[in-house]
Design a protein around this motif. Structure first.
Motif, short mmCIF file in Angstrom:
data_model
loop_
_atom_site.label_atom_id
_atom_site.label_comp_id
_atom_site.label_asym_id
_atom_site.label_seq_id
_atom_site.Cartn_x
_atom_site.Cartn_y
_atom_site.Cartn_z
N SER A 1 -7.16 10.72 4.23
CA SER A 1 -5.79 10.38 4.38
C SER A 1 -4.78 11.66 3.90
O SER A 1 -3.81 11.72 4.06
CB SER A 1 -5.44 9.83 5.00
N ALA A 2 -5.62 10.30 2.66
CA ALA A 2 -4.86 10.67 1.40
C ALA A 2 -5.10 12.75 1.16
O ALA A 2 -3.34 13.00 0.74
CB ALA A 2 -5.27 10.02 0.04
N GLY B 1 -8.77 -1.06 -1.26
CA GLY B 1 -8.62 -0.64 -0.01
C GLY B 1 -6.77 -0.35 0.03
O GLY B 1 -6.47 0.43 0.67
N SER C 1 -0.25 4.13 1.00
CA SER C 1 0.28 4.99 2.23
C SER C 1 0.86 4.77 3.19
O SER C 1 0.90 3.48 3.72
CB SER C 1 -1.68 5.79 2.40
N GLU D 1 -11.14 11.64 -2.57
CA GLU D 1 -9.99 11.24 -2.06
C GLU D 1 -10.44 10.86 -0.82
O GLU D 1 -10.74 11.45 0.34
CB GLU D 1 -8.62 11.56 -2.69
N GLU D 2 -9.42 9.77 0.14
CA GLU D 2 -9.54 9.60 1.39
C GLU D 2 -9.39 9.86 2.47
O GLU D 2 -8.17 11.53 1.80
CB GLU D 2 -9.76 8.29 1.77
N GLY E 1 -6.16 2.17 -3.23
CA GLY E 1 -6.66 3.18 -3.30
C GLY E 1 -7.89 3.21 -4.15
O GLY E 1 -7.99 1.86 -4.57
N ILE F 1 -11.52 1.13 4.07
CA ILE F 1 -11.32 1.50 3.55
C ILE F 1 -10.86 3.12 2.67
O ILE F 1 -10.16 3.71 2.58
CB ILE F 1 -11.88 1.10 1.80
N ILE G 1 -1.54 7.40 8.88
CA ILE G 1 -2.98 7.42 8.60
C ILE G 1 -3.33 7.61 10.72
O ILE G 1 -4.14 8.06 10.71
CB ILE G 1 -3.35 5.90 8.62
N SER H 1 1.19 -1.52 0.13
CA SER H 1 0.76 -0.13 -0.09
C SER H 1 0.83 1.30 0.17
O SER H 1 1.72 1.07 1.05
CB SER H 1 -0.90 -0.05 1.05
N LEU I 1 -6.21 0.02 7.96
CA LEU I 1 -4.93 -1.25 6.70
C LEU I 1 -5.54 -2.42 7.24
O LEU I 1 -5.61 -3.48 7.46
CB LEU I 1 -4.02 -0.67 6.29
N ARG J 1 -8.34 4.73 5.19
CA ARG J 1 -7.54 3.80 5.01
C ARG J 1 -6.99 2.76 6.19
O ARG J 1 -5.87 3.14 6.51
CB ARG J 1 -6.45 5.04 4.68
#
Lengths: 309, 291, 533
Positions: C413-414, B131, A32, C410-411, B134, A269, A37, A30, A274, A272
């Protein structure tokens, strides 16, 4: 027989390693940064570099990949899936009630689907080619091609808001099960009922049926025999129905605000989160695998011919 | 194969499904030509307007032309899925044929990989991939390809195995035909109907899945028109403007129904035992018994 | 063929269902007795309510916890502290605490509790770096049981406002601390507030029961339930179905879309209550990369001129939000300043773009310069309802002045990653609102990962940050106003934040729910003041 079962069960072990490894690799691919996060999810308005470093060490994210995998696997075996990035609670604590709700919905769906498809399968096989058969088939065909979220939303609107008969969403009493189960099982029914109907029809041509009929055995008894023989092919499919439905409830759970795994996963999701997605994948893939093996064993028990193969 | 085609031609439902599908695909490809308006043009004053001459299906929550959005939505909701399906089938067919034709070690490796991929439920893995990497249509389609090829590979492998033992294939082999030639001329045409059935049934479930994920907000980026997202936008205003729910919902349904009917008809045409023939035989038997 | 006939039947049946549904009238249940329970819906779980951290739902935290002072439109007022004195040099604040207040677990609220709370917050400085007060508190000294001194390292005028913010300086029962600390969680969520948390089933509901010994008077609504429902249609349906009887929307958790709200306003069974405008939606413009198109001040201004805020407010947002011309509303402290206005003017916008050397080729829709298209990206958060529609509208606005706007949802956090790293052109965001405006928001201007990417690289950026710092420690009211005026003018002139609309908190409830009011902060809802008739 026993050997077969043991052999089948033993395949779980390599499967577990493969599944867990893939789940673990995915999270590491991933793009990110987990630390960011976590800090963001906790509403820290200003994230500083020192804070990031500190959190990284705290979470053990500075260690090499394989070490992390082994540590993680060790934790997973002890049912510790880590902490949610967002709520900081143990993932297991968040997933287990959601798992329960999804399981409830999946079971209710499976029961309704099985009963409905057996009932319709027998009826349609009996009246094969007539109006009732063609009608049922076309109806279910079209229903199963409709997007579940569409029927679901329309159903809420019609039954809950306009008629005010059922609750719109959430869990609580049995009435909360009605709409999601109805919408979901009717979709799945299209598939299973055709399977039963077709294998009933195939069996109808078998010699034992012709023989029984020619011997003057009552039609009811004949149907019973046909049914018992044709259900075998469906049993394995039904075993897969439970995990299949657990995975398939995602959209329905979101439409009906069902606090299950699918909803948890989708909100994770978006956040984020995870570790939750990871645990979700692991749990569903494992139960998929378990039910698969269970299905194989049941089929083998029912049909000795297959055991040797 | 010709046999299958001539049977399908006689099946009115199959023909009309095929016609619908082709029509929709053509409309989608030439969306610029068919759409009456710009699908992205916002007319805030026409918000939630009903059908009119200029906007045959009315306007959405930002006053955009619903029909134009529906037409442009074909690209994202159907054409992209078709492209993804094509990729899946190509991968599945190639690997399936390799495994089934050459057997041995290659077969073993490919089948074990298939087993692993198939041990993950595809819905779950799609969510997992979305997930991790993205949201977005690209990731959903990628996930579809990654998770579905194994199904195809496995089915085609057994289909190929069935045919490699056929006399005419053995004969070609013995008479020194090149492997590529045999695969192209004998094996591929033989398994083609099976590809068609699987593809057609899979496309309809794929269309449903992609639109479902878009409905949840995991799919395309706004303002790109997509049927699932159009539905999800419409549902927010469902209580006041229920009509908004219909166009995109019906579009998804028509597409999914057409593909599954088509798949069914091809299967019926291919597999005599399943429905038509068996039923007739059975009815005949029953009559005989009654008499 | 029969299958066709069945198909037609099915379609007709469906059409009937739909039209039947559309025609049946709404029935509403009116019960005779006054209710004392209230159910509301949030789109997320209330989460970890620990008030010294930032993960929980603020509305829920506000029900359970109190602060020393309360922020009101007329300035800080007494809450858990009845009164306070300020030393002459402005560095010692003496708080006289309310007597006889107990936490809901029976622990007394006293000077010791205040010290324990503030010290626990101070021991977690990284998390609270955004609030300048946390850097200024030197010590908390107990004078007697009901008196406490807060000693600052230098005078800091927003202390009362920041102590009045629910997070992080709310008062939790010291008995719930783990080893005297709160940074790793607390054993229970116990405060002095009007409600206590009695049941919490994650992702489903949380039940709050009234605290009958509440110092502000016993609440009339005895039970408040927070249900977790997806925003939008599920919540609407639940409201119409009577499963919930109070819904409120703010910027970060918009439960209802504008169209539904508008229609509910015409329904005689429901009432809609609006707060004062409490936050501002704005576009953050990236200034961290001088080589990009968007770093050009002319383009920033052109975008500002090119947005039709009137239509955005009246049509897209159904009149629920009012057009904004400045980043902070003039009602915010020190913000009643006349600033440069840029009203919708496409001709002016085009002139500005052309002044930067962009040309409109004949037949093309967008400006170009040296073969490069005038294209700008905008990122929005998918978890905030309504922003997608606004961005789509802006896209069509900017197209009219020849700027292409590319949308990406976007989410959370992004989105924040971009904000921090400066990997964006435009972001759609909202201010925290009063009581954070202007002082806390302004101190975030210089914070990386907050607004720094929009405020750096301007002419005299550093000077502006100094003005903000000086204003915060200044003891002279006139001087402070002067500094704030300079900062406000600077950000307005440089167009680093393009204001769109002023946002309100909007509440919808059945008609019989009375006395729906709002706190100054958009994040808290005073349930204790409501009652059913």
């Amino acid at each position: 027989m026993r050997n077969y079962i043991i052999r089948r069960i033993l395949t779980i072990i390599p499967m577990f390693f493969i599944i867990s490894f893939i789940s673990f690799v995915l999270i590491n691919l991933s793009p990110s940064d987990p630390v960011e996060i976590i800090l963001r999810a906790n509403g820290v308005p200003v994230v500083t570099e020192e804070l990031i470093e500190e959190t990284k060490i705290e979470l053990g994210l500075d260690q090499p990949f394989l070490v992390r995998y082994v540590n993680w696997l060790n934790d997973v075996i002890h049912l510790d899936f880590g902490k949610s990035y967002v709520t900081q609670q143990p993932v297991f604590k968040m997933i287990s009630p959601a798992f329960g709700y999804t399981m409830q919905l999946a079971l209710a769906n499976t029961v309704v689907t099985i009963m409905l498809s057996i009932f319709l399968g027998i009826i349609c096989a009996q009246f094969e080619g007539r109006m009732i058969d063609r009608g049922t088939r076309s109806f279910l065909f079209i229903i199963s091609a409709m997007p579940a979220f569409w029927i679901g939303t329309l159903a809420i609107w019609f039954f809950s808001v306009k008629l005010n008969l059922l609750p719109t969403s959430g869990v609580g009493s049995w009435t909360n099960f009605v709409l999601p189960t109805m919408v979901m099982s009717i979709g799945y029914c299209g598939f299973y009922f055709r399977m039963i109907r077709n294998s009933m029809l195939e069996n109808m041509n078998e010699n034992y049926v012709v023989y029984a009929r020619s011997c003057g055995v009552k039609e009811k008894v004949v149907v019973k025999h046909i049914f018992r023989n044709s259900i075998q092919t469906a049993v394995a499919a039904f075993c897969m129905a439970i995990p299949g439905m657990m995975a398939g409830t995602v959209v329905i759970e979101n439409v009906f605000a069902w606090p299950g795994l699918g909803r948890l996963c989708v909100s994770s999701i978006f956040n984020r989160d995870l570790p939750i997605i990871q645990a979700y994948v692991l749990i569903l893939a494992l139960s998929y695998c378990l039910f698969n093996i269970f299905g194989d064993i049941v089929t083998a028990v029912l049909n000795p011919k297959l055991r040797k193969a | 194969m010709m046999n299958v085609w001539s049977k399908i031609k006689k099946d009115r439902i199959a023909v009309s499904c095929l016609a619908i599908i082709l029509m929709i695909i053509i409309v989608g490809i030439f969306a610029n030509f068919f759409a009456p308006n710009d699908p992205l043009e916002i007319n805030a004053t026409l918000k939630f307007d009903g059908p009119s001459w200029e906007y045959p299906l009315g306007n959405d929550q930002l006053g955009r032309c619903m029909l134009s959005r529906l037409i442009f939505g074909i690209r994202t909701s159907v054409l992209f899925v078709l492209v993804a399906m094509f990729a899946t089938i190509s991968i599945g067919t190639i690997l399936g044929i390799i495994a089934g034709y050459f057997k041995g070690k290659v077969d073993e490796v490919i089948m074990r990989v298939c087993d692993i991929v198939l041990s993950f439920p595809s819905e779950v893995m799609t969510l997992a991939i979305v997930g991790m990497f993205g949201t977005g249509l690209k990731n959903i389609l990628l996930a579809c390809i990654l998770m579905k090829w194994a199904w195809f590979a496995r089915v085609f492998r057994s289909a190929v195995m069935k045919y490699t033992d056929k006399n005419y294939v053995m004969f070609s082999k013995a008479s020194g035909c090149k492997t590529g030639h045999i695969l192209r001329k004998h094996i591929l045409p033989a398994i083609f109907p099976e590809i068609a059935v699987m593809a057609s049934n899979n496309i309809s479930s794929q269309i449903l899945m992609v639109s479902g994920l878009s409905f949840l907000g995991l799919g395309v980026q706004a303002p790109t028109p997509e049927w699932g997202m159009m539905l999800s936008e419409a549902k927010d205003a469902m209580l006041i403007h229920p009509y908004q729910m219909l166009p995109s919902g019906i579009a998804i349904m028509v597409m999914a129904v057409s593909f599954s009917f088509l798949g069914d008809s091809i299967r019926d045409a291919m597999d005599v035992k399943h429905e038509g023939y068996a039923l007739k035989k059975n009815r005949f038997k029953r009559k005989r018994l009654a008499a | 063929m029969k299958r066709i006939r069945i198909l037609i039947c099915c379609v007709m049946m469906m059409a009937m269902c739909v039209s039947l549904g559309a025609c049946t009238s709404q029935d509403s249940g009116g019960t005779g007795e006054a209710k004392t329970t209230l159910t509301t819906a949030r789109s997320k779980d209330i989460g970890d309510l620990n008030g010294h951290l930032y993960a929980g739902d603020m509305a829920a935290q506000g029900m359970v916890f109190d602060t020393l002072v309360e922020n009101t439109a007329d300035g800080p007022k007494a809450a858990l502290a009845e009164s306070w004195d300020i030393s002459k040099d402005g560095t010692v604040y003496t708080f006289h605490l309310r007597k006889g207040v107990n936490f809901t677990d029976g622990q007394p609220f006293n000077a010791e509790a205040v010290k324990a709370n503030i010290d626990a917050v101070q021991r977690n400085p990284e998390k609270h770096a955004w609030i300048s007060l946390s850097k200024k508190i030197k010590s908390v000294d107990i004078v007697d049981d009901n008196t406490v001194n807060i000693v600052l390292s230098e005078p800091y005028y927003p202390i009362l406002t920041e102590l009045g913010l629910l997070r992080p300086y709310c008062m939790m029962s010291p008995a719930t601390f783990i080893n005297g600390e709160t940074k790793d969680g607390v054993s229970a969520f116990v405060g002095t507030g009007p409600y206590k948390l009695t049941e919490h089933v994650q992702n489903q509901y949380a039940t709050f029961v009234s605290n009958d010994e509440y110092w502000g008077g016993e609440p009339k609504i005895k039970t408040v339930t927070f249900k977790v429902l997806p925003a939008g249609q599920t919540a609407q349906l639940a409201l119409q179905n009577g499963e919930i009887d109070f819904l409120y929307s703010n910027y970060s958790d918009a439960m209802l879309d504008s169209e539904t709200l508008k229609s509910m306003g015409t329904n005689k069974d429901y009432q809609i209550v609006y707060s004062e405008p409490c936050a501002t939606r704005f576009l953050m413009v990236n200034a961290s990369k001088p080589e990009t198109i968007i770093a050009d001040k002319n383009i920033k201004e052109a975008i500002w001129y090119g947005i039709n805020k009137e239509e955005l407010s009246s049509e897209i947002l159904s009149g629920l939000e009012t057009p904004a011309e400045t980043l902070f509303p003039s009602t915010a402290p020190y913000c009643d300043v006349k600033l440069k206005e840029r009203t919708f003017d496409t001709a002016k916008a085009k002139k500005l773009i052309e002044a930067s050397g962009w040309k409109m080729e004949s037949g093309s829709e967008y400006y170009t310069k040296n073969g490069e298209k005038l294209s700008v990206r905008i990122e929005y958060r998918t978890d905030v309802a309504g922003v997608k529609g606004i961005c789509e509208y802006l896209q069509s606005n900017l197209k009219d002045i020849g700027i292409e706007l590319v949308l990406t949802g976007e989410e959370k956090s992004a989105y924040y990653d971009r904000r921090k790293t400066g990997d964006y052109d435009l972001l759609i965001d909202a201010t925290w609102g009063v009581p954070y405006d202007p002082q806390s928001t302004m101190s975030a201007f210089s914070a990386p990962s907050s607004y720094l990417t929009s405020t750096q690289n301007l002419e005299n950026s550093q000077e502006m940050f100094d003005w903000i710092d000086q204003a915060l420690v200044s003891t002279d009211e006139v001087k402070r106003q002067e500094l704030y005026t300079k900062v406000l003018n600077k950000i307005q002139d440089d167009a680093c934040f393009i204001p769109l609309t002023d946002v309100q908190v909007i509440a919808v409830a059945p008609k019989d729910l009375k006395n729906i009011t709002f706190n100054q902060s958009q994040y808290e809802i005073p349930f204790e003041k409501m009652y059913f008739e």
